[in-house]
Scaffold this motif. Sequence first.
Motif, PDB file in Angstrom:
ATOM      1  N   UNK A 113       0.840  -1.192   0.000  1.00 12.08           N
ATOM      2  CA  UNK A 113       0.000   0.000   0.000  1.00 12.08           C
ATOM      3  C   UNK A 113       0.875   1.242   0.000  1.00 12.08           C
ATOM      4  N   UNK A 114       0.997   1.947  -1.127  1.00 14.73           N
ATOM      5  CA  UNK A 114       1.854   3.136  -1.181  1.00 14.73           C
ATOM      6  C   UNK A 114       1.402   4.248  -0.239  1.00 14.73           C
ATOM      7  N   UNK A 115       0.109   4.348   0.043  1.00 24.55           N
ATOM      8  CA  UNK A 115      -0.408   5.420   0.889  1.00 24.55           C
ATOM      9  C   UNK A 115       0.070   5.316   2.326  1.00 24.55           C
ATOM     10  N   UNK A 116       0.316   4.082   2.789  1.00 21.97           N
ATOM     11  CA  UNK A 116       0.778   3.884   4.168  1.00 21.97           C
ATOM     12  C   UNK A 116       2.188   3.282   4.215  1.00 21.97           C
ATOM     13  N   UNK A 117       2.877   3.269   3.097  1.00 16.92           N
ATOM     14  CA  UNK A 117       4.229   2.709   2.991  1.00 16.92           C
ATOM     15  C   UNK A 117       4.295   1.264   3.490  1.00 16.92           C
ATOM     16  N   UNK A 118       3.174   0.552   3.389  1.00 18.37           N
ATOM     17  CA  UNK A 118       3.131  -0.841   3.824  1.00 18.37           C
ATOM     18  C   UNK A 118       3.863  -1.720   2.822  1.00 18.37           C
ATOM     19  N   UNK A 119       4.837  -2.479   3.312  1.00 17.12           N
ATOM     20  CA  UNK A 119       5.661  -3.289   2.421  1.00 17.12           C
ATOM     21  C   UNK A 119       6.193  -4.500   3.168  1.00 17.12           C
ATOM     22  N   UNK A 120       6.595  -5.505   2.406  1.00 16.21           N
ATOM     23  CA  UNK A 120       7.214  -6.706   2.953  1.00 16.21           C
ATOM     24  C   UNK A 120       8.496  -6.983   2.186  1.00 16.21           C
ATOM     25  N   UNK A 121       9.416  -7.713   2.834  1.00  8.74           N
ATOM     26  CA  UNK A 121      10.681  -8.033   2.182  1.00  8.74           C
ATOM     27  C   UNK A 121      11.200  -9.360   2.718  1.00  8.74           C
ATOM     28  N   UNK A 122      12.027 -10.007   1.911  1.00 10.95           N
ATOM     29  CA  UNK A 122      12.640 -11.278   2.306  1.00 10.95           C
ATOM     30  C   UNK A 122      14.037 -11.363   1.719  1.00 10.95           C
ATOM     31  N   UNK A 123      14.923 -12.029   2.462  1.00  7.93           N
ATOM     32  CA  UNK A 123      16.279 -12.245   1.977  1.00  7.93           C
ATOM     33  C   UNK A 123      16.732 -13.666   2.328  1.00  7.93           C
ATOM     34  N   UNK A 124      17.183 -14.387   1.320  1.00  2.92           N
ATOM     35  CA  UNK A 124      17.738 -15.731   1.498  1.00  2.92           C
ATOM     36  C   UNK A 124      19.247 -15.633   1.304  1.00  2.92           C
TER      37      UNK A 124
END
Length: 240
Positions: free
Chosen positions: A155-166
């Motif tokens: 959601x760009x409006x609330x800067x909601x983001x997820x990330x992953x690193x292997x």
Amino acid sequence: MAYRPSFYLEIGRKARDLLYRDYTEQPPMHYHYGCCDWSYDLALRLGEHVPGISAVLRFIVPDPLSSKVELRYLRDFLGITAGIEGMTTNPVMSFSGVIGSSVVSLGTDLAFDTILKNFTKCNAGLSFSSPIVSASLTLEDKGDTAKASCFGLINPLTSTAIAAELKHTFSQNETSLTLGAQHEVAPLTVIKARGDTTGKVGALFQHQLVSKIFLTLAGDVDIKELKTSPTIGLSLALRP
């Protein structure tokens, strides 16, 4: 522009910032370190004289000898940086180059120690970027560490983001996975959380006090070693 890639530092940066920024780096001020370190980046645009070129100067206090000067050149399908780190008679020379576009790019990042007379850094990376999803694959530590990361903007409006690193380390035959998320709970206020397969869990609360000045409260704990005290830090950062 769609034909222009970014610099090597931007490969995997969105996922890296979400998972690690303000967790592991030493912020400018820590109540439990008893010292204050300040760094500031000054960017100089030289495009009026040479199209596509700029200069970046990083000042670090109280260790000015660790300051860095870097030239950057960005044109269609090409991004190059060359710099000197350490204001001494034996500095570390750095170079990075990226070819591609704003969607797909391939690059390398090198550093040469003029005292040791060898390369202290030899990395390579591949990146895919779009407005809401980005992914990267990098080879670091002179080929000993492989990382695959991805970032998704929900959601760009609330800067909601997820990330992953292997991450896999060949010399130790170890593999770990780190997951994280962020969300803007109020204007200028962001919370982040992360966890990895080694048992380390972290969270932070960050608020922008005024333009370019951020107050951050962060903490980390190893759930496999509950007898040890969690790490908690308070920082005040000035960002250009």
